[in-house]
Design an enzyme around this catalytic site. Sequence first.
Site, PDB file in Angstrom:
ATOM      1  N   CYS A 193      21.065  35.841 -35.328  1.00  0.00           N
ATOM      2  CA  CYS A 193      20.348  35.020 -35.275  1.00  0.00           C
ATOM      3  C   CYS A 193      20.862  33.803 -34.227  1.00  0.00           C
ATOM      4  CB  CYS A 193      19.911  34.298 -36.481  1.00  0.00           C
ATOM      5  SG  CYS A 193      19.041  35.360 -37.686  1.00  0.00           S
TER       6      CYS A 193
ATOM      7  N   CYS B  76      17.287  39.335 -35.217  1.00  0.00           N
ATOM      8  CA  CYS B  76      16.516  38.796 -36.063  1.00  0.00           C
ATOM      9  C   CYS B  76      14.996  38.722 -35.529  1.00  0.00           C
ATOM     10  CB  CYS B  76      16.878  37.395 -36.340  1.00  0.00           C
ATOM     11  SG  CYS B  76      15.580  36.559 -37.290  1.00  0.00           S
TER      12      CYS B  76
ATOM     13  N   CYS C 118      13.586  34.844 -34.978  1.00  0.00           N
ATOM     14  CA  CYS C 118      14.021  33.688 -34.027  1.00  0.00           C
ATOM     15  C   CYS C 118      14.107  34.551 -32.710  1.00  0.00           C
ATOM     16  CB  CYS C 118      15.218  33.278 -34.444  1.00  0.00           C
ATOM     17  SG  CYS C 118      16.798  34.158 -34.468  1.00  0.00           S
TER      18      CYS C 118
ATOM     19  N   CYS D  59      17.441  29.329 -36.500  1.00  0.00           N
ATOM     20  CA  CYS D  59      16.456  30.159 -36.902  1.00  0.00           C
ATOM     21  C   CYS D  59      16.298  29.531 -38.299  1.00  0.00           C
ATOM     22  CB  CYS D  59      17.127  31.591 -37.193  1.00  0.00           C
ATOM     23  SG  CYS D  59      16.198  32.782 -38.024  1.00  0.00           S
TER      24      CYS D  59
END
Length: 181
Positions: free
Chosen positions: A32, A63, A66, A36
């Site tokens: 991430c 992810c 994000c 995030c």
Amino acid sequence: MNAEKKWQAVCRCDANYDGMFWYGVKSTGIFCNPSCKSRRPKKDNIVYFDSPQEAMDAGYRACKRCRPDLQSYDPNRHLISHMKEVLDLNADNPKKLQEALKQIPMTPHHFNQLFKIRYGQTPHAYVLNKRLEKAASMLKTNSQSVLDIAMAAGFGSISSFYASFRRVYGMSPARYRELRP
């Protein structure tokens, strides 16, 4: 940047560190951005990376919240940081600021949303804080009248200046000037 500073950025979901590093979560295999908003992982499950490619090479997947793999494509990032510079340059000149804001190629609502996501406050609050900082600095170093300082800082009326100053500093501008070091 050390691991503790990176961890603090992850805990705060600090967008200012996006693009500087990425973090992976060992237990999920996901990586991430520091900003995030997903659930905070345990500190022991975190691995830091210098690029999204490095995370993918280590076997982590991006992810879906994000989208750290799309970091290079964020057309609003450059625009919002440019507009922050415009706000910085024109905070004390409401007419110039108004003209500059008319040039934004998006609706005011959308700009406010993106600015708040990126900097944690609305453009209006940001400009107000810049004006108050300038006024407070001028009160400490300048012998001009409070009215002149309010106008030089970009306030349209003395009453809005007094109300904003009192709300932020907890005292009147004149009292603040008396207490200066």
